[in-house]
Design a protein around this motif. Structure first.
Motif, mmCIF file in Angstrom:
data_model
loop_
_atom_site.group_PDB
_atom_site.id
_atom_site.type_symbol
_atom_site.label_atom_id
_atom_site.label_comp_id
_atom_site.label_asym_id
_atom_site.label_seq_id
_atom_site.Cartn_x
_atom_site.Cartn_y
_atom_site.Cartn_z
ATOM 1 N N LYS A 57 0.809 -1.225 0.000
ATOM 2 C CA LYS A 57 0.000 0.000 0.000
ATOM 3 C C LYS A 57 0.844 1.278 0.000
ATOM 4 C CE LYS A 57 -3.957 -2.263 2.220
ATOM 5 N NZ LYS A 57 -4.422 -2.860 1.017
ATOM 6 N N LEU A 58 2.031 1.186 -0.633
ATOM 7 C CA LEU A 58 2.882 2.371 -0.781
ATOM 8 C C LEU A 58 2.550 3.104 -2.087
ATOM 9 C CD1 LEU A 58 6.307 0.909 0.387
ATOM 10 C CD2 LEU A 58 4.615 2.151 1.738
ATOM 11 N N ILE A 59 2.032 2.350 -3.067
ATOM 12 C CA ILE A 59 1.580 2.937 -4.325
ATOM 13 C C ILE A 59 0.211 2.349 -4.652
ATOM 14 C CG2 ILE A 59 3.909 3.305 -5.221
ATOM 15 C CD1 ILE A 59 3.507 0.830 -6.999
ATOM 16 N N GLN A 60 -0.480 3.018 -5.558
ATOM 17 C CA GLN A 60 -1.735 2.462 -6.059
ATOM 18 C C GLN A 60 -1.735 2.572 -7.575
ATOM 19 O OE1 GLN A 60 -4.653 4.713 -3.964
ATOM 20 N NE2 GLN A 60 -4.409 6.544 -5.221
ATOM 21 N N GLY A 61 -2.380 1.597 -8.200
ATOM 22 C CA GLY A 61 -2.418 1.569 -9.652
ATOM 23 C C GLY A 61 -3.799 1.906 -10.178
ATOM 24 N N GLU A 62 -3.818 2.535 -11.337
ATOM 25 C CA GLU A 62 -5.077 2.904 -11.987
ATOM 26 C C GLU A 62 -4.930 2.668 -13.485
ATOM 27 O OE1 GLU A 62 -7.738 6.904 -12.859
ATOM 28 O OE2 GLU A 62 -5.883 7.064 -11.745
ATOM 29 N N MET A 63 -5.850 1.896 -14.056
ATOM 30 C CA MET A 63 -5.816 1.649 -15.498
ATOM 31 C C MET A 63 -6.324 2.888 -16.229
ATOM 32 S SD MET A 63 -4.489 -1.320 -15.790
ATOM 33 C CE MET A 63 -4.712 -1.698 -17.505
#
Length: 110
Positions: A57-63
């Motif tokens: 949970k240090l980064i989050q991804g988004e398509m």
């Protein structure tokens, strides 16, 4: 494993967090930005780190749609990611300064 690879392994995560803190990027773009800084890393090495950073949970991804091909997953830093980056910078600076001093002293003796 070469000395360079071993050193890089320890700092690559912090370098990736630093790049993502400046702008959202997708995997290949991240590899190119690292390469632009003189850090040559294969995409195959980056994706497992991105997965781990996302799991932690240090980064989050988004398509997002790509103008030239399939959708891309863009990564952004979370609040926890910014905290981790600040911690990395603090630890890096506490090591960088004394190591630089030691290496500079060594060069002066030679």
């Amino acid at each position: 494993m070469s000395v360079r690879s071993q050193l890089l392994k320890g700092i690559l995560e912090g370098c990736i967090l630093a790049i993502i803190s400046k702008e959202s990027v997708y995997g290949y773009e991240l590899a190119m930005k690292l390469q632009g800084q003189g850090i040559d890393v294969s995409e195959g090495s980056i994706y497992p780190i991105l997965l781990r950073l996302q799991k932690d949970k240090l980064i989050q991804g988004e398509m997002r749609k790509s103008p030239s091909g399939p959708n891309r997953k863009y990564y952004t830093l979370t609040a926890k990611g910014y905290e981790s980056l600040a911690s990395f910078k603090k630890n890096w600076n506490s090591l960088k300064v004394p190591v630089d001093q030691l290496l500079t002293e060594e060069e002066e003796v030679e």
